[in-house]
Design a protein around this motif. Structure first.
Motif, PDB file in Angstrom:
ATOM      1  N   LEU A   1      -0.985  11.461 -17.624  1.00  0.00           N
ATOM      2  CA  LEU A   1      -1.045  10.079 -18.105  1.00  0.00           C
ATOM      3  C   LEU A   1       0.347   9.546 -18.447  1.00  0.00           C
ATOM      4  O   LEU A   1       0.665   8.389 -18.155  1.00  0.00           O
ATOM      5  N   ARG A   2       1.168  10.385 -19.051  1.00  0.00           N
ATOM      6  CA  ARG A   2       2.528   9.944 -19.380  1.00  0.00           C
ATOM      7  C   ARG A   2       3.333   9.684 -18.114  1.00  0.00           C
ATOM      8  O   ARG A   2       4.053   8.686 -18.008  1.00  0.00           O
ATOM      9  N   ALA A   3       3.223  10.590 -17.120  1.00  0.00           N
ATOM     10  CA  ALA A   3       3.938  10.385 -15.864  1.00  0.00           C
ATOM     11  C   ALA A   3       3.451   9.124 -15.170  1.00  0.00           C
ATOM     12  O   ALA A   3       4.257   8.340 -14.639  1.00  0.00           O
ATOM     13  N   ALA A   4       2.137   8.905 -15.175  1.00  0.00           N
ATOM     14  CA  ALA A   4       1.587   7.710 -14.535  1.00  0.00           C
ATOM     15  C   ALA A   4       2.073   6.443 -15.212  1.00  0.00           C
ATOM     16  O   ALA A   4       2.449   5.458 -14.553  1.00  0.00           O
ATOM     17  N   PHE A   5       2.093   6.460 -16.521  1.00  0.00           N
ATOM     18  CA  PHE A   5       2.538   5.269 -17.262  1.00  0.00           C
ATOM     19  C   PHE A   5       4.007   4.970 -16.961  1.00  0.00           C
ATOM     20  O   PHE A   5       4.378   3.818 -16.683  1.00  0.00           O
TER      21      PHE A   5
ATOM     22  N   ALA B   1       0.829  -1.207   0.000  1.00  0.00           N
ATOM     23  CA  ALA B   1       0.000   0.000   0.000  1.00  0.00           C
ATOM     24  C   ALA B   1       0.861   1.254   0.000  1.00  0.00           C
ATOM     25  O   ALA B   1       0.561   2.240  -0.692  1.00  0.00           O
ATOM     26  N   VAL B   2       1.945   1.223   0.767  1.00  0.00           N
ATOM     27  CA  VAL B   2       2.854   2.369   0.810  1.00  0.00           C
ATOM     28  C   VAL B   2       3.495   2.591  -0.555  1.00  0.00           C
ATOM     29  O   VAL B   2       3.635   3.738  -1.015  1.00  0.00           O
ATOM     30  N   VAL B   3       3.906   1.522  -1.214  1.00  0.00           N
ATOM     31  CA  VAL B   3       4.497   1.646  -2.548  1.00  0.00           C
ATOM     32  C   VAL B   3       3.511   2.303  -3.505  1.00  0.00           C
ATOM     33  O   VAL B   3       3.882   3.182  -4.304  1.00  0.00           O
ATOM     34  N   PHE B   4       2.259   1.914  -3.431  1.00  0.00           N
ATOM     35  CA  PHE B   4       1.235   2.506  -4.288  1.00  0.00           C
ATOM     36  C   PHE B   4       1.146   4.013  -4.051  1.00  0.00           C
ATOM     37  O   PHE B   4       1.113   4.808  -5.005  1.00  0.00           O
ATOM     38  N   VAL B   5       1.139   4.415  -2.791  1.00  0.00           N
ATOM     39  CA  VAL B   5       1.066   5.842  -2.462  1.00  0.00           C
ATOM     40  C   VAL B   5       2.315   6.571  -2.947  1.00  0.00           C
ATOM     41  O   VAL B   5       2.232   7.687  -3.492  1.00  0.00           O
ATOM     42  N   GLU B   6       3.486   5.990  -2.750  1.00  0.00           N
ATOM     43  CA  GLU B   6       4.737   6.614  -3.173  1.00  0.00           C
ATOM     44  C   GLU B   6       4.757   6.867  -4.678  1.00  0.00           C
ATOM     45  O   GLU B   6       5.128   7.952  -5.137  1.00  0.00           O
ATOM     46  N   LEU B   7       4.376   5.861  -5.441  1.00  0.00           N
ATOM     47  CA  LEU B   7       4.424   5.995  -6.896  1.00  0.00           C
ATOM     48  C   LEU B   7       3.458   7.067  -7.392  1.00  0.00           C
ATOM     49  O   LEU B   7       3.794   7.860  -8.276  1.00  0.00           O
ATOM     50  N   TRP B   8       2.268   7.122  -6.802  1.00  0.00           N
ATOM     51  CA  TRP B   8       1.318   8.141  -7.221  1.00  0.00           C
ATOM     52  C   TRP B   8       1.720   9.524  -6.718  1.00  0.00           C
ATOM     53  O   TRP B   8       1.411  10.536  -7.364  1.00  0.00           O
ATOM     54  N   ALA B   9       2.440   9.602  -5.609  1.00  0.00           N
ATOM     55  CA  ALA B   9       2.969  10.891  -5.156  1.00  0.00           C
ATOM     56  C   ALA B   9       4.000  11.424  -6.152  1.00  0.00           C
ATOM     57  O   ALA B   9       4.028  12.621  -6.460  1.00  0.00           O
ATOM     58  N   ILE B  10       4.823  10.521  -6.673  1.00  0.00           N
ATOM     59  CA  ILE B  10       5.807  10.915  -7.684  1.00  0.00           C
ATOM     60  C   ILE B  10       5.107  11.418  -8.940  1.00  0.00           C
ATOM     61  O   ILE B  10       5.497  12.427  -9.535  1.00  0.00           O
ATOM     62  N   VAL B  11       4.057  10.713  -9.346  1.00  0.00           N
ATOM     63  CA  VAL B  11       3.287  11.134 -10.523  1.00  0.00           C
ATOM     64  C   VAL B  11       2.710  12.532 -10.306  1.00  0.00           C
ATOM     65  O   VAL B  11       2.773  13.393 -11.190  1.00  0.00           O
TER      66      VAL B  11
END
Length: 330
Positions: free
Chosen positions: A307-311, A285-295
């Motif tokens: 969308l490009r950042a998310a991909f 769950a933390v990894v999910f939050v971290e990746l979306w924070a970066i996006v």
């Protein structure tokens, strides 16, 4: 003898209440002179990137010079040509100017805040001193100085409107925002990406290979702190900011190093929980939050399409995560 001792503080400084009118006027002259020099220092620092603000501080310095000339003329009329060499640092409790104008990378907002504080300090001090004074002439003098500072504050507001119109202020704010991004956001984002993504494989490989939360935590802790130190020193050492204009290497190294460590520690700390599967679920769950924070940071500050950042981030992070799980599970 005792009266002379009472005029000194423990640090050897005079008390303001013990100053004569001549000394107060000399102190005001020195203060106006110093403030004018500070405003010129601000103007010199800002001239290259913020010409409108530099013009504002040049005008404020000229206003301080005019105050000083008026004070000197009054002093000469009453006390002669010799001005007593008395400064702020000689007076106990007198407001002091912080030497922020000596900083190499002084931001525009900080300069404006310090200038506003200078005006408020001078005005408030003279008002408070006038209220404490029992001598009629001294009280009148302090009141005149307070009125002059209030007028200067209004003059500063008028000069701000003259030199910092909407377009000029917007342009300078855009430059300040760009500097903030280059100095803090960009290295911090690079560190967060490195700490969050690069530590996924070793942490989750250890987790699934040992299924031991404490061992996994130790690996994650060492990997995160080590990566933070490495990224911090690399960022600070590879560019001094003089040519690139990216700002202080110390600030950039600090941003990169701290965010790198935070990125790795985020999914290492759950393994302080003794239950392996609970810790692993929280880490996912933390990894999910971290990746979306970066996006979000990329989209908000770096203007990368969402969308490009998310991909890029989610795909890259997912591949690294999958690699760690596969290696650890074999």
């Amino acid at each position: 003898m005792m009266s002379r001792l009472s005029m000194l503080t423990l640090g050897g400084r005079r008390r303001f209440d013990d100053l004569s009118e001549q000394e107060i006027l000399a102190l005001a002259i020195g203060s106006e002179e110093e403030d004018g020099q500070i405003y010129r220092a601000y103007a010199a620092r800002l001239r290259a990137d913020y010409p409108h603000s530099a013009a504002l501080f040049d005008a404020m310095a000229e206003a301080e010079d005019e105050h000083r000339r008026r004070l000197i003329a009054r002093y000469k009329q009453r006390f002669g040509d010799f001005i007593i060499p008395i400064r702020r640092e000689h007076i106990a409790g007198y407001y002091a100017r912080k030497p922020v104008w000596l900083m190499r990378n002084l931001g525009l907002d900080r300069v404006r805040e310090e200038a506003a504080a200078m005006e408020r300090q001078a005005r408030d001090f003279y008002l408070a001193a006038a209220r404490r004074s029992t001598d009629a002439d001294t009280r009148a003098l302090l009141g005149d100085l307070a009125a002059a500072e209030s007028a200067h504050e209004r003059t500063a507001e008028a000069l701000s409107e003259q030199h910092l119109d909407g377009a000029g202020r917007d342009a300078e704010d855009a430059v300040a925002h760009r500097q903030f991004v280059l100095t803090w956001v960009q290295p911090g984002l690079a560190g967060l990406m490195d700490g969050s993504v690069s530590t996924l494989a070793p942490i989750f490989a250890t987790a699934f290979a040992t299924q031991n939360p404490w061992t996994t935590f130790l690996v994650g802790l060492s990997a995160s702190i080590g990566a933070g130190i490495s990224m911090g020193f690399t960022e600070a050492a590879h560019d001094d900011g003089k040519i690139s204009g990216r700002g202080s290497p110390l600030k950039r190294g600090l941003a990169s190093g701290v965010m790198t460590a935070i990125g790795g520690l985020g999914h290492a700390l759950p393994y302080l929980i003794p239950n392996f599967w609970l810790a692993t679920s929280i880490a996912f769950a933390v990894v999910f939050v971290e990746l979306w924070a970066i996006v979000w940071i990329q989209n908000r500050y770096m203007e990368t399409p969402f969308l490009r950042a998310a991909f890029q981030i989610v795909l890259g992070g997912g591949l690294v995560l999958a690699t760690g799980i596969l290696i650890g599970g074999t």
